[in-house]
Design an enzyme around this catalytic site. Structure first.
Site, mmCIF file in Angstrom:
data_model
loop_
_atom_site.group_PDB
_atom_site.id
_atom_site.type_symbol
_atom_site.label_atom_id
_atom_site.label_comp_id
_atom_site.label_asym_id
_atom_site.label_seq_id
_atom_site.Cartn_x
_atom_site.Cartn_y
_atom_site.Cartn_z
ATOM 1 N N GLY A 171 31.733 21.861 39.573
ATOM 2 C CA GLY A 171 31.296 20.554 39.084
ATOM 3 C C GLY A 171 31.213 19.524 40.190
ATOM 4 O O GLY A 171 31.225 19.855 41.371
ATOM 5 N N GLY B 249 42.701 22.967 44.883
ATOM 6 C CA GLY B 249 41.465 22.187 44.932
ATOM 7 C C GLY B 249 41.553 20.931 44.080
ATOM 8 O O GLY B 249 41.210 19.829 44.516
ATOM 9 N N ASP C 39 48.494 32.325 40.135
ATOM 10 C CA ASP C 39 48.694 33.036 41.404
ATOM 11 C C ASP C 39 50.044 32.708 42.050
ATOM 12 O O ASP C 39 50.498 33.428 42.935
ATOM 13 C CB ASP C 39 47.570 32.688 42.395
ATOM 14 N N GLY D 42 45.257 37.267 41.768
ATOM 15 C CA GLY D 42 46.146 36.610 42.723
ATOM 16 C C GLY D 42 45.454 36.071 43.958
ATOM 17 O O GLY D 42 46.092 35.492 44.820
ATOM 18 N N ARG D 43 44.152 36.341 44.065
ATOM 19 C CA ARG D 43 43.392 35.980 45.277
ATOM 20 C C ARG D 43 44.145 36.427 46.535
ATOM 21 O O ARG D 43 44.503 37.582 46.618
ATOM 22 C CB ARG D 43 43.055 34.484 45.279
ATOM 23 N N ARG E 135 42.898 57.554 37.641
ATOM 24 C CA ARG E 135 42.089 56.616 36.857
ATOM 25 C C ARG E 135 42.435 55.194 37.297
ATOM 26 O O ARG E 135 43.541 54.946 37.787
ATOM 27 C CB ARG E 135 42.387 56.754 35.357
ATOM 28 N N LEU F 198 42.435 39.248 31.355
ATOM 29 C CA LEU F 198 43.531 39.440 30.395
ATOM 30 C C LEU F 198 44.770 38.713 30.899
ATOM 31 O O LEU F 198 45.587 38.221 30.125
ATOM 32 C CB LEU F 198 43.871 40.934 30.274
#
Ligand code: F6P
Length: 361
Positions: free
Chosen positions: A75, A116, A139, A182-183, A278, A285
């Protein structure tokens, strides 16, 4: 007194608990609360607007995930360009926000956000807007606070997933790889991995090699394991490799979408060990669902603290959690510095002590 509250950036379990805390504490003082919709955008005259918040409106919101105010991580107010750079919010946007604040008779503003959003909050303060910040991120990587609400709810989702995956993995003698958010920080992977009984945890702060991961998987099967659980943080990377991305830089948000490392690790583990593997990407979530009791309590306490900061006219401060105490720090101290997992921190050492491998040896 009439105060405004907005939350900005990605949603996070516990945001509604903060709103509940702010509205409850403000009502006790006879103050009015205005909630701006969709983050800072609600401050724009032609934006999504605002709603009046009172204790009737907030009944029952404690248990809700997301935020009743809506939010956005893009934005007109983006103060961050990339990880380290800070952009100035354009002066005409700032002016419009100040006009709205004046027009609505807002005496103080509470901004709930991550790095931010708090940088934008700081710029509003520098423009003379009396504002305080509340830290928010699943995070758990904001500096100057040892915990943010939302983190333990996300960890709970990881632990629940590992509990479920273990039974099917054991039945089929499979390796299961779970990719978590968690970046650049490995907190969710580390705590989720310890709490969910993972055998291997791969985090951005400790680069790994596929040889080490495969070796540990083989070792566990040799020692009688019927399954292996691997937790991979989305920002984890090989010793000699870069990040796995699902997109290039998003112009609106100025960040890449991370993801894909789990699938890559699964493919390589199967190839290198011969054990059927797998992978599951938990994705959003981890941001959804009802907040844990701890996150509800922390959120409410943060809201109350923000009201106290306003009462004491201590603007430009951010609520901060340190050693079981909800205190405050200058917003300046909290932004543009990420709190990452120390490779030798107590939690990593504890994980190693119980046999968890980080794929680095
Ligand atoms: O910062 C919180 C977070 O959930 C990260 O862990 C994740 O990488 C990112 O936001 C996802 O953002 P979006 O919701 O924009 O995909």
């Amino acid at each position: 007194m009439r105060i405004g509250i907005l939350n900005s950036g990605g949603d996070c379990p516990g945001l509604n608990a903060v709103i509940h805390g702010v509205v409850g504490a403000a009502s006790e003082l006879g103050w009015e609360v205005i909630g701006f919709r969709d983050g800072f955008e609600g401050l724009l005259p032609n934006g999504p607007g605002h709603i009046k918040l009172d204790t009737e409106r907030t009944v029952g919101i404690l248990k809700l995930g997301g935020t009743i105010l809506g939010t956005t991580n893009k934005g007109h107010f983006a103060a961050k360009v990339g990880v380290d750079n800070i952009a100035k919010v354009p002066p005409e946007i700032m002016d419009q926000a100040k006009v709205t604040i004046k027009y609505l008779g807002i005496d103080a503003l509470i901004v709930v956000g991550g790095d931010g959003s708090l940088t934008t909050c700081l710029q509003l303060c520098e423009e003379g807007v009396p504002a305080v910040g509340i830290p928010k991120t699943i995070d758990n990587d904001l500096d100057a606070t040892s915990m943010t609400f939302g983190f333990y709810s996300a960890v709970g989702t990881v632990v629940d997933a590992l509990d479920c995956l273990l039974t099917t993995a054991e039945s089929h003698q499979r390796v299961m790889v779970v990719e978590v958010m968690g970046r650049g920080a490995g907190w969710i992977a580390l705590y989720g991995g310890i709490g969910g009984g993972a055998d291997i945890v791969l985090i951005p702060e400790i680069p790994f090699t596929l040889e080490n991961v495969a070796h540990h998987v083989n070792r566990l099967y040799t020692h009688g394991h019927r399954s292996v659980l691997i937790v991979v943080a989305e920002g984890a990377h090989l010793e000699d490799g870069g990040l796995m991305k699902r997109s290039e830089i998003d112009e609106a948000k100025q960040q890449v979408k991370l993801g894909g490392i789990g699938g890559f690790v699964a493919m390589e583990v199967e190839k290198r060990t011969g054990h059927e593997t797998r992978d599951v990407r938990l994705g959003h979530l981890q941001r959804g669902g009802s907040p844990t009791p701890l996150d509800r309590i922390l959120g409410a306490r943060f809201g109350v603290k923000a009201i106290n900061l306003i009462k004491e006219k201590r603007f430009g401060r951010m609520v901060s959690y340190q050693s079981y105490h909800v205190g405050d720090v200058p917003i300046q101290d909290a932004v543009n510095k990420l709190r990452l997992v120390g490779p030798d921190c107590e939690e990593v050492l504890a994980a190693r002590a119980i046999g968890i491998s980080f794929g680095d040896k």
